[in-house]
Design a protein around this motif. Structure first.
Motif, PDB file in Angstrom:
ATOM      1  N   HIS A 126     -10.797   7.437  -8.036  1.00 30.03           N
ATOM      2  CA  HIS A 126      -9.978   6.760  -7.035  1.00 30.03           C
ATOM      3  C   HIS A 126     -10.450   5.308  -6.875  1.00 30.03           C
ATOM      4  O   HIS A 126     -11.558   4.937  -7.258  1.00 30.03           O
ATOM      5  CB  HIS A 126     -10.047   7.485  -5.694  1.00 30.03           C
ATOM      6  N   SER A 226      -1.478   3.270  -2.065  1.00 32.38           N
ATOM      7  CA  SER A 226      -1.026   3.850  -3.335  1.00 32.38           C
ATOM      8  C   SER A 226      -0.494   2.773  -4.273  1.00 32.38           C
ATOM      9  O   SER A 226      -0.734   2.811  -5.488  1.00 32.38           O
ATOM     10  CB  SER A 226       0.057   4.895  -3.073  1.00 32.38           C
ATOM     11  N   ARG A 371      -3.402   9.369   0.817  1.00 28.95           N
ATOM     12  CA  ARG A 371      -3.755   9.712  -0.567  1.00 28.95           C
ATOM     13  C   ARG A 371      -3.130  11.033  -0.984  1.00 28.95           C
ATOM     14  O   ARG A 371      -2.808  11.242  -2.160  1.00 28.95           O
ATOM     15  CB  ARG A 371      -5.274   9.777  -0.707  1.00 28.95           C
ATOM     16  N   LYS A 375       1.109   9.599  -3.600  1.00 29.70           N
ATOM     17  CA  LYS A 375       0.238   9.504  -4.767  1.00 29.70           C
ATOM     18  C   LYS A 375       0.672   8.335  -5.643  1.00 29.70           C
ATOM     19  O   LYS A 375       1.862   8.055  -5.769  1.00 29.70           O
ATOM     20  CB  LYS A 375       0.277  10.803  -5.571  1.00 29.70           C
ATOM     21  N   PRO A 376      -0.288   7.650  -6.293  1.00 26.72           N
ATOM     22  CA  PRO A 376       0.079   6.551  -7.194  1.00 26.72           C
ATOM     23  C   PRO A 376       0.896   7.056  -8.373  1.00 26.72           C
ATOM     24  O   PRO A 376       0.849   8.236  -8.739  1.00 26.72           O
ATOM     25  CB  PRO A 376      -1.279   5.994  -7.644  1.00 26.72           C
TER      26      PRO A 376
END
Length: 514
Positions: A126, A226, A371, A375-376
């Protein structure tokens, strides 16, 4: 940062999204609408009236320095603005105007906070954020005494807009010529303002306000965490040291905040390129200290040997096996500075300071929840060695070797004349004799190209069925009997019963690009 927070419309969208998830933690944003998309909801606020008792401030998304901003109470003017925005494909932000702001010497003001956002890659993959709030900043005052907005006064920009670009041209603007006297003029220091709060309301109120400002800045950045992680992943190559080289990027934000009469802070806007122009000794003093300390925090460990140190750390980490490398030449100082709770005029805001356990618990919960939900784009589920093995029954059988033709059992001894190419088959099928010669005997089954949307590989490899395209061949194939080709129904059933091997065709992987 520009794509998520610096544009007024995107800031409004992100804040609205966070307010739906955290309704009590994100109350520092005035009611906001983005037109033309939200014009229907804004119109409902008026009911059956064409004019509202509430004042709205309208801000174009693509302009800055107070350009295009106006106050209104008329629904028709908002409708015209919405229509113009739709024609030009440019969104506009409408906010409820704060009619009772806090005043200094009878003047409306806002605070320019300098917020440092840095980050590095953590061992778990992360983006490990480090945020610092500068203890000094700017207090920008209007140049006309404030009055509650009316139809007569709402067009006076120097009364309602705190932008420096608007007020510096006013005849009432007072330049600060002495950096030691930072409590005079139309532009003052944040350090003076905090001491002003302490003198008038007490030390407890000063600390309370400072923690509110700190929490506001951190929550604003966490709303776009994100997106930050995706931008970080796309801008930098993979760090093979596991984050041991320290900070790889940073950004300084200029966050504008306004206080109401009860000293409650409200977020006005975020500037990803705050001005570093020095028009006075006060500007020079504040911004010089700001830039110097930022370089200390983020770039102190940089040297000409960084490439050599990086390669050495990668080798040590690969040789160790578990990545247990804890020393980095030239980066220990940098890592320690980013982990310090206070560095000169900077105070660490995230991870939260130890002196505010309630705020620390709230920010950690927000960060974990963000998170989890947002989400990315690049996030991919990684399998670890400790994961339990999957059931053998559910695992896929191994694929056959590439460029190897699958031959059904019982047909391995096919003659070389029968393994002709598909092009020669199509040429031979133009004549009846060629079709008859081609249909006799077993055929060699080759791996054909399957569609990506195919439901799955074939259950077993069966001899292909001859399909004729010409009308003549079509009638001749119907006229043939199974005994003529030497393939009786019983023989066909026997051949299919012997076909127990499964053949799987490897499909090409599909990649989705955003």
């Amino acid at each position: 940062m520009n794509n998520a927070l610096a544009r007024k419309t995107r800031l409004a969208r992100n804040m609205a999204r966070m307010m739906r998830v955290f309704p009590s933690e994100f109350r520092f944003v005035p009611p906001t609408w983005v037109i033309p998309d939200d014009f229907g909801d804004l119109e409902k606020r008026f009911g059956t009236d064409s004019e509202s008792k509430v004042f709205y401030i309208v801000k174009p998304d693509h302009l800055c320095q107070g350009k295009g901003i106006f106050l209104t109470t008329e629904l028709e003017r908002l409708r015209q603005t919405s229509q113009e925005s739709q024609k030009q494909s440019i969104a506009t932000v409408v906010q409820r105007y704060i009619t009772r702001p806090m005043l200094i010497d009878g003047l409306k003001f806002d605070l320019r906070l300098y917020f440092l956002v840095a980050g590095k890659r953590s061992p778990d993959g992360h983006l490990d954020l480090r945020m610092f709030l500068f203890r000094d900043g700017l207090v920008r005052l209007c140049t006309t005494a404030y009055q509650a907005p009316t139809q007569e006064t709402m067009n006076q920009k120097c009364m309602h807009l705190t932008n420096y670009a608007v007020n510096k041209n006013s005849k009432n603007f007072q330049q600060n010529d002495d950096k030691d006297n930072d409590g005079a003029g139309s532009k003052r220091s944040l350090r003076w303002f905090l001491s002003y709060i302490e003198e008038n309301f007490g030390e407890k109120e000063r600390r309370k306000l400072w923690l509110k400002l700190m929490g506001l800045c951190v929550k604003t950045v966490l709303a776009a965490s994100s997106s930050l992680e995706s931008e970080y992943e796309g801008a930098f190559p993979r760090d093979l040291t596991g984050g041991l080289m320290g900070c790889r990027c940073f950004e300084v934000l200029g966050i504008d905040v306004m206080l109401d009469a009860k000293r409650k802070p409200y977020l006005i806007e975020v500037n990803h390129l705050p001005s570093f122009t020095c028009d006075s000794p006060l500007d020079d003093d504040i911004k010089r200290r700001l830039v110097g300390q930022i370089m200390d925090l983020t770039c102190e460990g940089l040297s000409g040997k960084d490439r050599k140190n990086y390669e050495q750390l990668v080798r040590e980490r690969r040789n160790s096996g578990d990545g247990a490398v804890r020393h980095a030449a030239g980066s220990e100082l940098q890592q320690c500075l980013l982990d310090l709770p206070v560095y000169k005029d900077f105070e660490r805001a995230f991870p939260p300071p130890e002196g505010a356990p309630k705020m620390a618990q709230q920010l950690e919960a927000i960060a974990a929840r963000v998170r989890e939900i947002f989400k990315p784009v690049h996030a991919v589920k990684k399998t670890s060695k400790s994961d339990p093995p999957q059931d053998c029954g559910s695992s896929k059988p191994p694929l056959p070797p590439k460029n190897v033709a699958a031959v059904p059992p019982g047909h391995a001894k096919a003659s070389s004349s029968e393994g002709v190419s598909s092009s020669r088959r199509s040429g031979a099928s133009s004549s009846p004799t060629g079709r008859a010669a081609h249909s006799e005997g077993p055929r060699r089954l080759t791996a054909q190209k399957r569609s990506r949307s195919a439901p799955g590989p074939p259950r077993c490899a069966l001899p292909p069925i001859a399909r004729n395209t010409s009308p003549a061949g079509h009638h001749s194939s119907r006229g043939r009997s199974p005994e003529r080709d030497g393939a009786t129904p019983s023989n066909r059933r026997a051949a299919s019963a012997k076909c127990s091997a499964r053949v799987f065709l490897q499909l090409k992987s599909a990649q989705i690009h955003f």
